[in-house]
Design an enzyme around this catalytic site. Structure first.
Site, short mmCIF file in Angstrom:
data_model
loop_
_atom_site.label_atom_id
_atom_site.label_comp_id
_atom_site.label_asym_id
_atom_site.label_seq_id
_atom_site.Cartn_x
_atom_site.Cartn_y
_atom_site.Cartn_z
N TYR A 144 15.86 9.15 -67.05
CA TYR A 144 15.98 10.26 -66.10
C TYR A 144 16.07 11.56 -66.90
O TYR A 144 16.92 11.69 -67.78
CB TYR A 144 17.22 10.12 -65.22
CG TYR A 144 17.39 11.26 -64.25
CD1 TYR A 144 16.57 11.37 -63.13
CD2 TYR A 144 18.35 12.25 -64.47
CE1 TYR A 144 16.71 12.44 -62.24
CE2 TYR A 144 18.50 13.31 -63.59
CZ TYR A 144 17.68 13.40 -62.48
OH TYR A 144 17.81 14.46 -61.61
N ASP A 247 16.18 14.27 -74.79
CA ASP A 247 17.04 14.68 -73.68
C ASP A 247 18.45 14.17 -74.01
O ASP A 247 18.79 13.01 -73.76
CB ASP A 247 16.53 14.06 -72.38
CG ASP A 247 17.39 14.41 -71.18
OD1 ASP A 247 18.52 14.91 -71.38
OD2 ASP A 247 16.94 14.17 -70.05
N LYS A 275 26.12 18.78 -69.41
CA LYS A 275 27.29 17.94 -69.18
C LYS A 275 28.42 18.20 -70.16
O LYS A 275 29.16 19.17 -70.02
CB LYS A 275 26.88 16.46 -69.16
CG LYS A 275 25.89 16.14 -68.03
CD LYS A 275 25.67 14.66 -67.86
CE LYS A 275 24.58 14.38 -66.83
NZ LYS A 275 24.93 14.72 -65.47
#
Length: 441
Positions: A144, A247, A275
């Site tokens: 993702y 990522d 995050k």
């Protein structure tokens, strides 16, 4: 619905009158439906007053724990000093954040700051297309990388949709959202993680601008790279002139202060973060080789990549990010030593519990991130996981843990996250409650 969640049910019902689904990110819709009210350290409380030891961590940002006092105090001080969004010029905080990222992440020479990880991956793909003059993008089946059109595909796609394993080869592109123009999908190519032969297959057949991947797949638990996989990607990208994008929205600043790339000793061309970089405050970042990042200011309008956003590097989350990284770097990595010790204690305890219960399972862990798989080996890719993991028992296990006051996201094969605020006593209490849950599975 449990009677102990009546206020949560009322709040969901009220919010559904005004918000589709009742939540502002549909990924937050779970069974059971719980409305959380506050968090502190390793614990969270819902509106009904139920307390949980938290391992969801808001999809993993809270590497230091909820409402870390050092981070919150830095933000509070900034507010009291009158720090505000100007939308003109620069400020010392965004410069300091960029400096810290460059200092700690081996591959990063220049940085731009965004509001989210999805925005960062969006910009990374634009940069890669400008840099190479190509359009194709290779993504990982089961990975993702955000919500935008170029990556919103092939996350947890059923095998009857994408078909059996093929290598070398690619899989049917399966969007995870409606509204993506079909012509966009023609530029996307999905392969399995850990499959270098299929990456080469795509590189040889298409004009590929970039390959984007989580260096560890952490949206389907903790799926690690095989030995040589990430190094092989670096070599293939060099051979074919493809931009390698890591990522590290989940792995960056949680796995290590230099990201997982510092552990693997592989330098991507571009990296994206979010995050844990700000311990729960909303921010993202993109960084990489100066040659590629300089396209944001290229004098040639045919090559210049737009970087804009009123709230980019909003001063409050930027201050939070500076405070977070400085705390992560403090005392020569004390935070990471603590997280590793807690993670090892959790892994060892869980393994013993399932072995004693005679339940087939595998614990996959990287530092503070862990996942229980109900299969006899750690998965190497999505096909392996989808074919062998017992999703039904995983879902029952997670829901029973929630009922026992241990909050894991109640969706099978999702990562658990330990924070610096967790204590040995928290882990021991978690294992005690887990033993009671497993005895009833």
């Amino acid at each position: 619905m449990s009677e102990g969640l009546s206020r949560s049910a009322e709040l969901f019902s009220r919010n559904r009158r005004y918000i589709p689904g009742g939540v502002v990110s549909l990924n937050r819709l779970t069974d059971p439906e719980i409305a959380f009210e506050r968090g502190q350290g390793s614990r969270v409380w819902d509106v009904d007053g139920n307390e949980y030891i938290d391992y969801h961590a808001g999809f993993a940002p809270y590497v230091l724990g909820h409402n870390d006092p050092d981070v919150n105090n830095a933000v509070r001080d900034a507010l009291e000093q009158g720090l505000t969004l100007m939308g003109s010029g620069t400020n010392r905080w965004e410069g300091r954040l960029a400096e810290l990222i460059v200092e700690h992440v081996p591959s990063v020479e220049k940085v731009q700051i965004t509001n989210t990880g999805s925005e960062a991956t969006f910009h990374a793909i634009r940069l890669a297309r400008s840099y190479t003059g190509r359009n194709g993008v290779v993504v990982m089946q089961g990975g993702y990388n955000g919500w935008h059109n170029d990556v919103a595909v092939n996350l947890m796609t059923p095998l009857d949709v994408i078909g059996p394993r093929v290598s070398p080869g690619e899989y049917k592109i399966a969007p995870i959202s409606a509204g993506i123009p079909p012509q966009v999908l023609t530029n996307l190519h999905a392969v399995n993680y850990n499959d270098l032969d299929s990456v080469r297959y795509c590189f040889e057949r298409y004009d590929i601008a970039a390959i984007i991947l989580e260096p560890i797949l952490q949206n389907i638990g903790v799926v690690k790279p095989k030995e040589g996989f990430l190094q092989g990607l670096r070599a293939l990208c060099d051979e074919f002139g493809v931009v390698l994008i890591f990522d590290e929205v989940k792995t960056g600043f949680r796995t290590a202060i230099g990201g997982y790339q510092s552990i693997a000793n592989v330098k991507p061309d571009l990296s994206v973060f979010g995050k844990a970089i700000a311990n729960g405050y909303a921010i993202g970042a993109i960084g990489g080789r100066e040659e590629v990042m300089s396209l944001f200011t290229d004098p040639d309008p045919a090559r210049k990549v737009l970087m804009a956003g009123t709230y980019n590097a909003h001063p409050l989350p930027t201050v939070a990010a500076v405070a977070t990284i400085e705390k992560l770097a403090h005392n020569d990595g004390e935070v990471y030593r603590t997280l590793e010790a807690l993670g090892e204690k959790m892994e060892t305890g869980l393994r013993k519990i399932f072995e004693e219960a005679g339940i087939t399972s595998t614990i996959s862990r990287q530092g503070s991130a862990f996942c229980v798989y109900f299969m006899d080996h750690a998965p190497v890719d999505w096909h392996d996981l989808a074919a062998n993991h017992d999703f039904e028992i995983d879902t029952r296990y997670r829901k029973a843990l929630v009922d026992a006051g241990v909050y894991h996201f109640p969706l099978a094969a999702k990562q658990g996250s330990i924070s610096f605020a967790h204590s040995n006593a928290d882990i021991e209490e978690t294992l005690e409650r887990t033993r009671a849950v497993v005895s009833k599975l």
